[in-house]
Design an enzyme around this catalytic site. Structure first.
Site, PDB file in Angstrom:
ATOM      1  N   PHE A  20      -3.624  -4.639  -5.332  1.00 48.55           N
ATOM      2  CA  PHE A  20      -4.576  -3.640  -4.860  1.00 48.55           C
ATOM      3  C   PHE A  20      -4.662  -2.525  -5.899  1.00 48.55           C
ATOM      4  O   PHE A  20      -3.697  -2.259  -6.612  1.00 48.55           O
ATOM      5  CB  PHE A  20      -4.141  -3.023  -3.528  1.00 48.55           C
ATOM      6  CG  PHE A  20      -4.026  -4.012  -2.398  1.00 48.55           C
ATOM      7  CD1 PHE A  20      -5.129  -4.724  -1.969  1.00 48.55           C
ATOM      8  CD2 PHE A  20      -2.820  -4.213  -1.767  1.00 48.55           C
ATOM      9  CE1 PHE A  20      -5.025  -5.635  -0.924  1.00 48.55           C
ATOM     10  CE2 PHE A  20      -2.709  -5.118  -0.727  1.00 48.55           C
ATOM     11  CZ  PHE A  20      -3.813  -5.832  -0.300  1.00 48.55           C
ATOM     12  N   ASP A  22      -4.405   0.403  -5.317  1.00 50.70           N
ATOM     13  CA  ASP A  22      -3.366   1.361  -4.920  1.00 50.70           C
ATOM     14  C   ASP A  22      -2.050   1.147  -5.667  1.00 50.70           C
ATOM     15  O   ASP A  22      -1.216   2.067  -5.748  1.00 50.70           O
ATOM     16  CB  ASP A  22      -3.094   1.241  -3.419  1.00 50.70           C
ATOM     17  CG  ASP A  22      -4.375   1.121  -2.610  1.00 50.70           C
ATOM     18  OD1 ASP A  22      -5.098   0.123  -2.809  1.00 50.70           O
ATOM     19  OD2 ASP A  22      -4.649   2.004  -1.784  1.00 50.70           O
ATOM     20  N   PRO A  26       1.906   2.622 -11.303  1.00 54.53           N
ATOM     21  CA  PRO A  26       3.112   2.499 -12.136  1.00 54.53           C
ATOM     22  C   PRO A  26       2.832   2.006 -13.556  1.00 54.53           C
ATOM     23  O   PRO A  26       3.655   2.203 -14.449  1.00 54.53           O
ATOM     24  CB  PRO A  26       3.972   1.489 -11.363  1.00 54.53           C
ATOM     25  CG  PRO A  26       3.557   1.647  -9.944  1.00 54.53           C
ATOM     26  CD  PRO A  26       2.082   1.899 -10.014  1.00 54.53           C
ATOM     27  N   HIS A  66      -3.741   0.779   0.676  1.00 53.94           N
ATOM     28  CA  HIS A  66      -4.450  -0.494   0.577  1.00 53.94           C
ATOM     29  C   HIS A  66      -5.963  -0.320   0.474  1.00 53.94           C
ATOM     30  O   HIS A  66      -6.690  -1.311   0.524  1.00 53.94           O
ATOM     31  CB  HIS A  66      -4.140  -1.373   1.791  1.00 53.94           C
ATOM     32  CG  HIS A  66      -2.716  -1.809   1.885  1.00 53.94           C
ATOM     33  ND1 HIS A  66      -1.725  -0.993   2.381  1.00 53.94           N
ATOM     34  CD2 HIS A  66      -2.103  -2.950   1.513  1.00 53.94           C
ATOM     35  CE1 HIS A  66      -0.564  -1.622   2.326  1.00 53.94           C
ATOM     36  NE2 HIS A  66      -0.764  -2.810   1.796  1.00 53.94           N
TER      37      HIS A  66
END
Length: 266
Positions: A20, A22, A26, A66
């Site tokens: 996703f 989202d 990182p 999400h």
């Protein structure tokens, strides 16, 4: 993402998926400081072609982690190309073009379109390609231009059909398909023809990508405008999980319909 970068500079063409939008954060150090600047830092001696497929968007009751929309962030990074199809044929054509490209491409797929009948299209031929950086005129009109992309294209089509039936006004719809690079020429020519513009996107209105489109229209089409340029977009909020709250935060058909009527009545 790091593995894809290493493979690409070794001559491979990685196509990776981040589950996703989202979950993309990182990897931002590589996505901002390594991948898009490879050509720039090497004086065009190195390339790192890759495709990053990223499902994004709401209308699925998916909540905070999400349902995020991420296009405005990546539109601000030189070196990327960012695409978002609104139907199955464009998805195939853009993905094939992206895989054949020599640049890093963020391929955004709206999750809410995966199972929708209106996103279906007859399968194009095996040689079908869609040019990156070329918008599509979904339908032609004379009285208003709607500029949109992704899942909002269907809302624009639905509302435009209702307005035309009720008022006789014809509405042009531009599906930009590619966010970076943006096909400004198609957008501006359409607005000069209709003299009215509405920009519709799902992401938050504040500092959203629609602001760039509106600014270009204001710069280039001011003398042609017969009404203020408006936006319909999400509220400045995280995406809620409760369906009624998600509906409040994300743009709905009534929002698009009301904005069209307001512009046409100006």
């Amino acid at each position: 993402t790091g593995a894809a970068l290493g493979l690409s500079v070794q001559g491979f063409k990685p196509v990776i998926e981040i589950q996703f939008g989202d979950y993309i954060w990182p990897a931002m150090q590589m996505l901002k400081n390594q991948i898009p600047v490879m050509r720039y830092r090497s004086n065009n001696q190195w390339a790192n072609p890759m495709v990053l497929r990223v499902p994004i968007g709401g209308y699925i009751n998916g909540a905070l982690c999400h349902s995020q929309n991420i296009e405005a962030f990546f539109a601000h990074i030189p070196g990327f190309k960012v695409v978002m199809p609104s139907n199955a044929a464009d998805a195939k054509g853009l993905l094939k073009t992206a895989i054949r490209s020599e640049d890093p491409i963020l391929f955004l797929e709206h999750k809410g379109l995966y199972r929708q009948g209106y996103a279906r299209r007859p399968e194009p031929s095996k040689d079908y390609l869609v040019e990156i950086g070329k918008a599509a005129t979904v339908q032609e009109g004379e009285d208003l231009t709607i500029i949109t992309y992704g899942a909002m294209v269907q809302k624009a089509i639905k509302c435009a059909k209702e307005i035309t039936k009720n008022t006789g006004k014809s509405i042009e719809i531009i599906d930009i398909r590619t966010i970076l690079p943006l096909d400004s020429e198609t957008i501006l020519n359409s607005v000069k023809k209709t003299s009215r513009a509405l920009v519709v996107h799902e992401d938050a209105e504040f500092a959203g990508f629609g602001a760039e489109i509106v600014a270009q229209i204001a710069d280039e089409c001011f003398m042609w405008l017969d009404a203020p340029v408006k936006r319909v977009a999400g509220k400045f909020s995280s995406i809620p999980y409760a369906p009624q709250m998600e509906s409040y935060v994300l743009p709905q058909d009534d929002d698009v319909r009301n904005a069209i009527n307001e512009i046409l009545a100006f």
